[in-house]
Scaffold this motif. Sequence first.
Motif, mmCIF file in Angstrom:
data_model
loop_
_atom_site.group_PDB
_atom_site.id
_atom_site.type_symbol
_atom_site.label_atom_id
_atom_site.label_comp_id
_atom_site.label_asym_id
_atom_site.label_seq_id
_atom_site.Cartn_x
_atom_site.Cartn_y
_atom_site.Cartn_z
ATOM 1 N N ILE A 5 0.842 -1.194 0.000
ATOM 2 C CA ILE A 5 0.000 0.000 0.000
ATOM 3 C C ILE A 5 0.876 1.242 0.000
ATOM 4 O O ILE A 5 0.604 2.222 -0.699
ATOM 5 N N ARG A 6 1.965 1.196 0.786
ATOM 6 C CA ARG A 6 2.858 2.356 0.833
ATOM 7 C C ARG A 6 3.513 2.599 -0.525
ATOM 8 O O ARG A 6 3.761 3.745 -0.904
ATOM 9 N N VAL A 9 0.917 4.276 -2.690
ATOM 10 C CA VAL A 9 0.830 5.685 -2.286
ATOM 11 C C VAL A 9 2.009 6.470 -2.843
ATOM 12 O O VAL A 9 1.854 7.548 -3.427
ATOM 13 N N VAL A 12 1.757 7.009 -6.674
ATOM 14 C CA VAL A 12 0.826 8.082 -7.046
ATOM 15 C C VAL A 12 1.470 9.448 -6.832
ATOM 16 O O VAL A 12 1.399 10.336 -7.698
ATOM 17 N N LEU A 13 2.117 9.619 -5.688
ATOM 18 C CA LEU A 13 2.752 10.904 -5.385
ATOM 19 C C LEU A 13 3.909 11.195 -6.336
ATOM 20 O O LEU A 13 4.077 12.329 -6.808
ATOM 21 N N GLY A 38 -0.949 13.619 2.965
ATOM 22 C CA GLY A 38 -0.681 12.222 3.281
ATOM 23 C C GLY A 38 0.015 12.065 4.618
ATOM 24 O O GLY A 38 -0.369 11.223 5.446
ATOM 25 N N GLY A 42 -1.676 10.532 8.050
ATOM 26 C CA GLY A 42 -1.121 9.255 8.485
ATOM 27 C C GLY A 42 -0.227 9.327 9.703
ATOM 28 O O GLY A 42 -0.193 8.386 10.505
ATOM 29 N N PHE A 241 -4.218 1.482 6.973
ATOM 30 C CA PHE A 241 -4.121 2.325 5.783
ATOM 31 C C PHE A 241 -3.396 3.627 6.101
ATOM 32 O O PHE A 241 -2.535 4.077 5.336
ATOM 33 N N GLN A 244 0.364 3.030 6.507
ATOM 34 C CA GLN A 244 1.026 2.839 5.220
ATOM 35 C C GLN A 244 1.062 4.140 4.418
ATOM 36 O O GLN A 244 2.010 4.392 3.665
ATOM 37 N N LEU A 245 0.051 4.970 4.586
ATOM 38 C CA LEU A 245 0.039 6.278 3.932
ATOM 39 C C LEU A 245 1.206 7.129 4.420
ATOM 40 O O LEU A 245 1.917 7.761 3.620
ATOM 41 N N GLY A 248 4.512 5.732 3.154
ATOM 42 C CA GLY A 248 4.740 5.997 1.739
ATOM 43 C C GLY A 248 5.075 7.445 1.450
ATOM 44 O O GLY A 248 5.896 7.744 0.577
ATOM 45 N N ALA A 249 4.450 8.366 2.194
ATOM 46 C CA ALA A 249 4.625 9.794 1.913
ATOM 47 C C ALA A 249 5.860 10.389 2.582
ATOM 48 O O ALA A 249 6.476 11.313 2.037
#
Length: 267
Positions: A5-6, A9, A12-13, A38, A42, A241, A244-245, A248-249
């Motif tokens: 998921i990360r 994310v 997408v970024l 994000g 998160g 979620f 992981q957000l 990832g960010a």
Amino acid sequence: MIRWIRVAVALVLVLALSASVYWGYTLFLLATGLIVFGVAYGWPRLTDSPQPRATSIMLALFGIGGLYAAWHDSTAPYLDWLPVLAGLGLLWTFVQNLTRGIGASYAVANVSAQVSGLVIVLSASTWVAAITIPGDKEAIVIGLASLIVAQCMTALPWPAIYTSPLAIVMSTAVAGILSVLVFAPALSLASALSLGVVMGLLVAAVDRMLGLVAYAKFQAANLEASQNIEVKKNVEKARSFAVQLALGAAPIALGGVVVYALERLAS
């Protein structure tokens, strides 16, 4: 599976930032805002903040403030207002935690986590500063590509003793390949390789440090307090979620510091 998921994310970024480099300054600013939101959403869930909504609002406001300040700063180093925002953010953090009461539990841990989140969201403004610096923007694209490749490596279902070196090697390789085959001679091979190494180290370090936070004992506090199994499941899904957000960010926000430093040295 949830570790990917990360990566989604981050992808997408990264795509939003990479595309907006060539599509316009305003679009790049909006894409950077996605990083801020994000992290703002998160981070309090990752660190199990006792005041998640207040902390999210605080991080979002200061993150957007940092982007706005960098956007309107037309002279080098393009980050003149960042120390002011950092100071105000620290003041907000202490006041917010004082509202919990003098004897509040885990006060030091909560303040430390909130200050760390503040540093990360303010770091996102360095992406805006980097694109403001006159010159080619190949370092931004190469840095973003190195970040996403390193993120993919750390998400592999292997021990960190394998994924961390792999993240560094692969991010360096991708940076070198892009420098030679796509962006030559705008960015030298040595600069690209150095950028790849630092980005790989950054992602590996964030994965190790924040990954430990994600599995700390504080993460289970709210779940244990709930006696309803369905509520536990819903809370766990939402928190997973959000965690992981943040994972990832956060590396992308911090990666802006590296790209900004390289752009400043090259200018």
